[in-house]
Design a protein around this motif. Structure first.
Motif, mmCIF file in Angstrom:
data_model
loop_
_atom_site.group_PDB
_atom_site.id
_atom_site.type_symbol
_atom_site.label_atom_id
_atom_site.label_comp_id
_atom_site.label_asym_id
_atom_site.label_seq_id
_atom_site.Cartn_x
_atom_site.Cartn_y
_atom_site.Cartn_z
ATOM 1 N N ARG A 35 0.846 -1.189 0.000
ATOM 2 C CA ARG A 35 0.000 0.000 0.000
ATOM 3 C C ARG A 35 0.885 1.242 0.000
ATOM 4 O O ARG A 35 2.071 1.171 0.288
ATOM 5 C CB ARG A 35 -0.936 0.009 1.211
ATOM 6 N N VAL A 36 0.264 2.379 -0.314
ATOM 7 C CA VAL A 36 1.005 3.638 -0.411
ATOM 8 C C VAL A 36 0.988 4.357 0.930
ATOM 9 O O VAL A 36 -0.038 4.425 1.617
ATOM 10 C CB VAL A 36 0.399 4.534 -1.504
ATOM 11 N N VAL A 45 4.735 0.448 0.994
ATOM 12 C CA VAL A 45 5.071 -0.411 2.133
ATOM 13 C C VAL A 45 4.293 -1.710 2.053
ATOM 14 O O VAL A 45 3.194 -1.767 1.497
ATOM 15 C CB VAL A 45 4.776 0.285 3.482
ATOM 16 N N SER A 46 4.851 -2.755 2.612
ATOM 17 C CA SER A 46 4.142 -4.032 2.699
ATOM 18 C C SER A 46 3.028 -3.918 3.729
ATOM 19 O O SER A 46 3.127 -3.173 4.706
ATOM 20 C CB SER A 46 5.104 -5.158 3.079
ATOM 21 N N GLU A 47 1.941 -4.678 3.510
ATOM 22 C CA GLU A 47 0.800 -4.594 4.423
ATOM 23 C C GLU A 47 1.165 -5.024 5.834
ATOM 24 O O GLU A 47 0.564 -4.540 6.803
ATOM 25 C CB GLU A 47 -0.366 -5.435 3.895
ATOM 26 N N GLY A 53 -5.669 12.735 3.787
ATOM 27 C CA GLY A 53 -4.646 12.037 3.018
ATOM 28 C C GLY A 53 -3.441 11.631 3.847
ATOM 29 O O GLY A 53 -2.339 11.472 3.309
ATOM 30 N N VAL A 54 -3.647 11.450 5.150
ATOM 31 C CA VAL A 54 -2.578 11.016 6.057
ATOM 32 C C VAL A 54 -2.717 9.513 6.282
ATOM 33 O O VAL A 54 -3.795 9.034 6.632
ATOM 34 C CB VAL A 54 -2.646 11.775 7.398
ATOM 35 N N ALA A 55 -1.637 8.787 6.096
ATOM 36 C CA ALA A 55 -1.677 7.331 6.253
ATOM 37 C C ALA A 55 -1.674 6.939 7.726
ATOM 38 O O ALA A 55 -1.140 7.652 8.577
ATOM 39 C CB ALA A 55 -0.487 6.697 5.552
ATOM 40 N N ILE A 56 -2.267 5.805 8.017
ATOM 41 C CA ILE A 56 -2.264 5.215 9.352
ATOM 42 C C ILE A 56 -1.428 3.938 9.337
ATOM 43 O O ILE A 56 -1.577 3.098 8.443
ATOM 44 C CB ILE A 56 -3.698 4.855 9.813
ATOM 45 N N HIS A 94 -9.561 -1.111 6.939
ATOM 46 C CA HIS A 94 -9.868 0.315 6.793
ATOM 47 C C HIS A 94 -8.969 0.927 5.721
ATOM 48 O O HIS A 94 -7.766 0.692 5.687
ATOM 49 C CB HIS A 94 -9.662 1.043 8.122
ATOM 50 N N ASP A 95 -9.565 1.750 4.860
ATOM 51 C CA ASP A 95 -8.826 2.304 3.726
ATOM 52 C C ASP A 95 -7.730 3.278 4.132
ATOM 53 O O ASP A 95 -6.814 3.548 3.339
ATOM 54 C CB ASP A 95 -9.786 3.015 2.769
ATOM 55 N N ALA A 96 -7.780 3.814 5.345
ATOM 56 C CA ALA A 96 -6.749 4.760 5.781
ATOM 57 C C ALA A 96 -5.457 4.054 6.183
ATOM 58 O O ALA A 96 -4.404 4.692 6.279
ATOM 59 C CB ALA A 96 -7.261 5.604 6.948
ATOM 60 N N VAL A 97 -5.539 2.755 6.439
ATOM 61 C CA VAL A 97 -4.393 2.015 6.981
ATOM 62 C C VAL A 97 -3.456 1.578 5.867
ATOM 63 O O VAL A 97 -3.874 0.944 4.893
ATOM 64 C CB VAL A 97 -4.871 0.798 7.797
ATOM 65 N N ALA A 98 -2.169 1.909 6.019
ATOM 66 C CA ALA A 98 -1.168 1.519 5.040
ATOM 67 C C ALA A 98 -0.478 0.216 5.420
ATOM 68 O O ALA A 98 -0.084 -0.560 4.550
ATOM 69 C CB ALA A 98 -0.121 2.626 4.885
ATOM 70 N N SER A 99 -0.308 -0.024 6.728
ATOM 71 C CA SER A 99 0.424 -1.213 7.163
ATOM 72 C C SER A 99 0.075 -1.542 8.603
ATOM 73 O O SER A 99 -0.337 -0.659 9.375
ATOM 74 C CB SER A 99 1.940 -0.969 7.037
ATOM 75 N N VAL A 100 0.237 -2.794 8.949
ATOM 76 C CA VAL A 100 0.111 -3.272 10.321
ATOM 77 C C VAL A 100 1.496 -3.692 10.777
ATOM 78 O O VAL A 100 2.092 -4.615 10.213
ATOM 79 C CB VAL A 100 -0.865 -4.458 10.412
#
Length: 318
Positions: free
Chosen positions: A4-5, A11-13, A217-220, A280-286
Motif C-alpha cells: 500500500r502507499v 510499504v508491505s501490508e 490524506g494522512v496514512a495510518i 480500513h482504507d486509511a491504513v497503510a500497514s500493520v
C-alpha cells in the motif's frame, strides 16, 4: 505480500516491528534477530520499524546489520526521534540494567528532546547505528507530555529534512488517539502510527482519527494489534495481559467472546487481530513485533488465513 502507499512510499501490508530485537523483556541473540529479519524478507515483508528507545540502540544496530546487503530501494525503514541516548558508562560498569523494559546494560539514559537540535542529533545517531545514509520515515516518539515542542520545533525539523530529501515521510507514533488527531489536524504530517487503539478489541481510533486521516490524506500505521498479548492466542488465558498489565475480568470475557466467534468460523483470534486493521482504507500497514523466525512465520500465516465475510460481520458488530 500486498503493498500500500504511505506518503509517496510503498510499504508491505505487514511491517516488521523491531522492538524485540532490542531485547524487549528478555534477551534475544544476534542469530535469532538475523533469522527473524531473513524470514520476514523471504515472506515479502519490506517495511521495518525501529527506534533508539528499543534496547538503547540495540534494535537499530541489529536491524541495520540484518538488512545490510539488501536492495535499499526495495525496503522501507522507519525510526523515531524524541528520546536522545545519553551515555552513562558508570551505570553499565556497575552492572546496572535498563529500567525501561529492555534486557540490556544501562549504558545510556533516555533524555526527552523534541527541539530542532535534538531531532537532528537523534537522527544522525540512528543513521550511524543502522549503518545507513538515510531512513524513509521518521516518527516523533510518544510526545504525550511534550505537545508544544513536538508540534512546533519537532515537526518543523522533520519538515525541513523531508523538504531537503533527507527523509521521505514524517509523522508521530503514540498509544493514544487524541493527540495524534491534533497532529493530523494542525501539522504537516504524512503518517501517524497508532499503537493499541485500532485493533479488533480497541476501536477507539475509528471514531475520529481514522476518518480524519483518510480525509486529509494522512496514512495510518496500526501497531500493537494484539493489545499487549490479549489477542495473541486462540484461547484467552486467565492471566492475559492488556495495555501492559493484567487484563481485568471484563476485558478477558469480551476477548473470549471474540475468540468464540472466530472459532465458529474456523479461524483464530490472532488471525483476525492481524487482519482487522487492514480493513480500513486509511491504513497503510500493520506493524507487528517479531523476535524469531518462528514468530515471523506465524504472523505471515495469520495474515494469509482466509476469513469468511460472515465472520467479519459478527466480529465487527460484537
Amino acid at each position: 505480500m500486498l503493498q500500500r502507499v504511505l506518503g509517496g512510499l510503498v510499504v508491505s501490508e505487514v511491517g516488521f516491528g523491531a522492538a524485540q530485537l532490542g531485547n524487549l523483556y528478555r534477551e534475544t541473540s544476534d542469530e535469532e534477530a538475523a533469522a527473524a529479519v531473513d524470514t520476514a524478507w523471504e515472506g515479502g515483508i519490506r517495511y521495518f520499524d525501529t527506534a533508539p528507545h528499543y534496547g538503547l540502540g540495540l534494535s537499530e544496530r541489529r536491524l541495520g546489520a540484518a538488512l545490510r546487503g539488501r536492495p535499499r530501494d526495495e525496503l522501507v525503514i522507519s525510526t523515531k526521534v524524541g528520546r536522545l541516548l545519553v551515555p552513562t558508562p558508570e551505570r553499565a560498569a556497575a552492572g546496572k540494567l535498563d529500567d525501561d523494559g529492555f534486557a540490556v546494560p544501562a549504558a545510556y539514559r533516555r533524555a526527552w528532546d523534541f527541539s530542532r537540535d535534538g531531532v537532528l542529533r537523534s537522527l544522525e545517531a540512528s543513521l550511524d547505528r543502522l549503518g545507513m545514509d538515510r531512513v524513509d520515515i521518521v516518527y516523533l516518539h510518544d510526545p504525550d507530555e511534550h505537545w508544544e515542542e513536538a508540534s512546533t520545533t519537532g515537526v518543523g525539523a522533520l519538515v525541513e529534512l523531508r523538504d531537503q530529501g533527507v527523509i521521505g515521510a514524517i509523522g508521530a507514533g503514540m498509544n493514544q488517539v487524541g493527540m495524534l488527531a491534533r497532529f493530523v489536524e494542525r501539522c504537516d504530517v504524512d503518517v501517524v502510527m497508532v499503537a493499541g487503539r485500532h485493533t479488533l478489541f480497541d476501536r477507539s481510533a475509528e471514531e475520529r482519527l481514522l476518518p480524519l486521516a483518510f480525509d486529509r490524506g494522512v496514512a495510518i500505521v496500526s501497531a500493537a494489534v494484539y493489545n499487549s498479548g490479549l489477542l495473541s492466542r486462540a484461547e484467552v488465558p486467565d492471566d492475559a495481559t492488556y495495555d501492559y498489565g493484567p487484563a481485568p475480568e471484563s476485558v478477558i470475557e469480551r476477548a473470549r467472546h471474540l475468540a468464540e466467534i472466530c472459532s465458529r468460523h474456523g479461524v483464530t483470534l490472532p488471525d483476525a487481530a492481524v487482519q482487522y486493521p487492514l480493513r480500513h482504507d486509511a491504513v497503510a500497514s500493520v506493524v507487528i513485533g517479531m523476535r524469531t523466525a518462528e514468530q515471523v512465520t506465524s504472523t505471515l500465516d495469520r495474515y494469509d488465513t482466509p476469513i469468511p465475510a460472515e465472520a467479519w460481520r459478527e466480529l465487527e458488530s460484537a
